[in-house]
Design an enzyme around this catalytic site. Structure first.
Site, PDB file in Angstrom:
ATOM      1  N   ASP A 149     114.139 -14.335  17.681  1.00 54.04           N
ATOM      2  CA  ASP A 149     115.044 -13.460  18.443  1.00 54.04           C
ATOM      3  C   ASP A 149     116.359 -14.198  18.730  1.00 54.04           C
ATOM      4  O   ASP A 149     116.352 -15.320  19.244  1.00 54.04           O
ATOM      5  CB  ASP A 149     114.358 -13.063  19.753  1.00 54.04           C
ATOM      6  CG  ASP A 149     115.161 -12.045  20.540  1.00 54.04           C
ATOM      7  OD1 ASP A 149     114.657 -10.919  20.732  1.00 54.04           O
ATOM      8  OD2 ASP A 149     116.286 -12.381  20.977  1.00 54.04           O
ATOM      9  N   ASN A 207     127.699  -9.522  21.579  1.00 52.08           N
ATOM     10  CA  ASN A 207     128.281  -8.218  21.229  1.00 52.08           C
ATOM     11  C   ASN A 207     129.391  -7.836  22.198  1.00 52.08           C
ATOM     12  O   ASN A 207     130.437  -7.335  21.779  1.00 52.08           O
ATOM     13  CB  ASN A 207     127.204  -7.134  21.282  1.00 52.08           C
ATOM     14  CG  ASN A 207     126.536  -6.929  19.934  1.00 52.08           C
ATOM     15  OD1 ASN A 207     127.198  -6.859  18.911  1.00 52.08           O
ATOM     16  ND2 ASN A 207     125.222  -6.850  19.953  1.00 52.08           N
ATOM     17  N   HIS A 260     130.778  -5.108  18.333  1.00 54.84           N
ATOM     18  CA  HIS A 260     129.600  -4.769  17.539  1.00 54.84           C
ATOM     19  C   HIS A 260     129.722  -5.153  16.070  1.00 54.84           C
ATOM     20  O   HIS A 260     128.742  -5.554  15.434  1.00 54.84           O
ATOM     21  CB  HIS A 260     129.314  -3.273  17.662  1.00 54.84           C
ATOM     22  CG  HIS A 260     127.921  -2.983  18.076  1.00 54.84           C
ATOM     23  ND1 HIS A 260     126.987  -2.450  17.222  1.00 54.84           N
ATOM     24  CD2 HIS A 260     127.286  -3.177  19.252  1.00 54.84           C
ATOM     25  CE1 HIS A 260     125.842  -2.328  17.860  1.00 54.84           C
ATOM     26  NE2 HIS A 260     125.994  -2.764  19.098  1.00 54.84           N
ATOM     27  N   ASP A 278     127.213  -7.379  13.975  1.00 52.43           N
ATOM     28  CA  ASP A 278     126.549  -7.010  12.718  1.00 52.43           C
ATOM     29  C   ASP A 278     126.684  -8.116  11.676  1.00 52.43           C
ATOM     30  O   ASP A 278     125.728  -8.459  10.978  1.00 52.43           O
ATOM     31  CB  ASP A 278     127.154  -5.711  12.156  1.00 52.43           C
ATOM     32  CG  ASP A 278     126.693  -4.487  12.928  1.00 52.43           C
ATOM     33  OD1 ASP A 278     125.856  -4.635  13.835  1.00 52.43           O
ATOM     34  OD2 ASP A 278     127.171  -3.377  12.629  1.00 52.43           O
ATOM     35  N   GLU A 282     117.995  -7.408  17.130  1.00 51.23           N
ATOM     36  CA  GLU A 282     118.343  -8.795  16.769  1.00 51.23           C
ATOM     37  C   GLU A 282     117.082  -9.635  16.650  1.00 51.23           C
ATOM     38  O   GLU A 282     117.087 -10.818  16.928  1.00 51.23           O
ATOM     39  CB  GLU A 282     119.323  -9.416  17.775  1.00 51.23           C
ATOM     40  CG  GLU A 282     119.282  -8.858  19.178  1.00 51.23           C
ATOM     41  CD  GLU A 282     118.001  -9.206  19.945  1.00 51.23           C
ATOM     42  OE1 GLU A 282     117.025  -8.432  19.796  1.00 51.23           O
ATOM     43  OE2 GLU A 282     117.991 -10.199  20.697  1.00 51.23           O
TER      44      GLU A 282
END
Ligand code: GH3
Ligand code: MG
Ligand code: MG
Ligand code: MG
Length: 320
Positions: free
Chosen positions: A194, A202, A207, A211, A238
């Site tokens: 994780d 973010n 965002h 990504d 994530e």
């Protein structure tokens, strides 16, 4: 310059070409208790196929569930110990063999036998004595369809954003490997990975950057598991999951540590991180001996708990 132990260029080229050609050939498993039939079919098919043979049902099931699975199975019905029907039923029961097309090849010519065979889901029923050109033609068509289905399936296994395996692929693989490990008495490990403080990342970078970061991490995780039977997948958001076959707790911890370092080494700048201002990940490791500990769900839960522990321990670490 060439190292002393390097093969000459031409040698590696030749072996490479052969390998590619062999890899492109579909694999056919022929199952028949009559050695004569096996030999006849093998010599007729070996030019276009990688031929595997079995003279009984048990061996056929072993080959079908092994590392290099056949693309199609030619199956005799009347065999001692385990007949073709039973082999077929077992193949259909296991997820890892369910989609391998089966063609019955039998001396049984009556309607009832053929009807029953079709009920079991075989793709074709050919009676003996057989014609080799007809067998070849039917095999070719069924293999072509199988390859097409395989390609469709492969596409449905890829995560759009990260271009690595998705959760569906992970679930199928981990179930298959769980069953394989139980049969072989091997241990199986799962890693849950994780990304740390990714909400903040973010919020800070947006965002789109988030990504891009996930893509890079996914690719790095993927390239840092070495065995072809190991798999890294995007679990969701994530989070990533990794299954390691025939790997004990210590081995899994080592892989976990390698993956953790690989993410740090990517050096993705992160103002919100207090570890050298780079993005990090936490990893939970769990191992089971499926023959003894008999629940896959439990193994996944343990990996999740270990991840939770890694988060509590301060992140950017591997816990078990
Ligand atoms: P922790 O260190 O405890 O894991 O904290 P965290 O912020 O990473 O965990 P949390 O579960 O609170 O937040 C996960 C965040 O991951 C929330 C979401 O904005 C982000 N995220 C999930 N999926 C995607 C995605 O596909 N793209 C981007 N950019 N962000 C995602
Ligand atoms: Mg027979
Ligand atoms: Mg999370
Ligand atoms: Mg997170």
């Amino acid at each position: 310059g060439a190292a002393w132990n390097e093969k000459p260029d031409f040698a590696s080229d030749i072996s490479c070409e052969l390998k590619d050609e062999e890899a492109a050939k579909p694999r056919v498993l022929i199952v028949d208790d009559q050695l004569f039939n096996l030999k006849l079919l093998e010599s007729a098919l070996k030019e276009d196929y990688i031929v595997m043979t079995a003279d009984n049902g048990i061996e056929a099931l072993e080959l079908a569930t092994g590392k290099s699975q056949p693309d199609i199975i030619l199956l005799d019905i009347i065999m001692p110990v385990m007949d073709g029907y039973e082999v077929c039923i077992r193949l259909r029961e296991m997820p890892e063999t369910r989609d391998i097309p089966v063609i019955f090849l039998s001396a049984l010519k009556n309607e009832k036998n053929e009807e029953y065979a079709l009920q079991l889901g075989v793709v074709d029923y050919i009676t003996k004595p057989f014609s080799l050109p007809i067998i070849k033609g039917r095999l070719r068509n069924h293999v072509e369809q199988k390859k097409y289905r395989d390609r469709q399936k492969e596409n449905s296994y890829i995560d759009e954003l990260t271009q690595i395996a998705n959760r569906r692929k992970f679930n199928e693989t981990v179930t298959m490997e769980w069953n394989r490990a139980r049969r072989n008495g091997n241990s199986l490990s799962v890693l849950m990975i994780d990304v740390d403080c990714f909400k903040k990342y973010n919020d800070f970078y947006g965002h789109l950057e988030g990504d891009k970061c996930l893509y890079k991490i996914a690719q790095t995780l993927k390239s840092n598991v070495k065995r072809s039977s190991d798999l890294v997948a995007r679990w969701g958001g994530e989070e990533f999951a990794c299954v390691l076959t025939d790997t004990d707790r210590i081995g899994a911890m080592l892989v976990g540590e390698r993956l953790r370092r690989a993410v740090v080494k990517l050096s993705i700048p992160s103002e919100i991180s207090d570890v050298d201002r780079v993005v990090t990940a936490s990893i939970g490791v769990a191992t089971a001996l499926p023959a003894v500990d008999n629940s896959l769900e439990e193994l996944l839960h343990k990996a999740d708990m270990a991840l939770y522990k890694a988060k509590k321990t301060g992140r950017n670490c591997v816990c078990t």
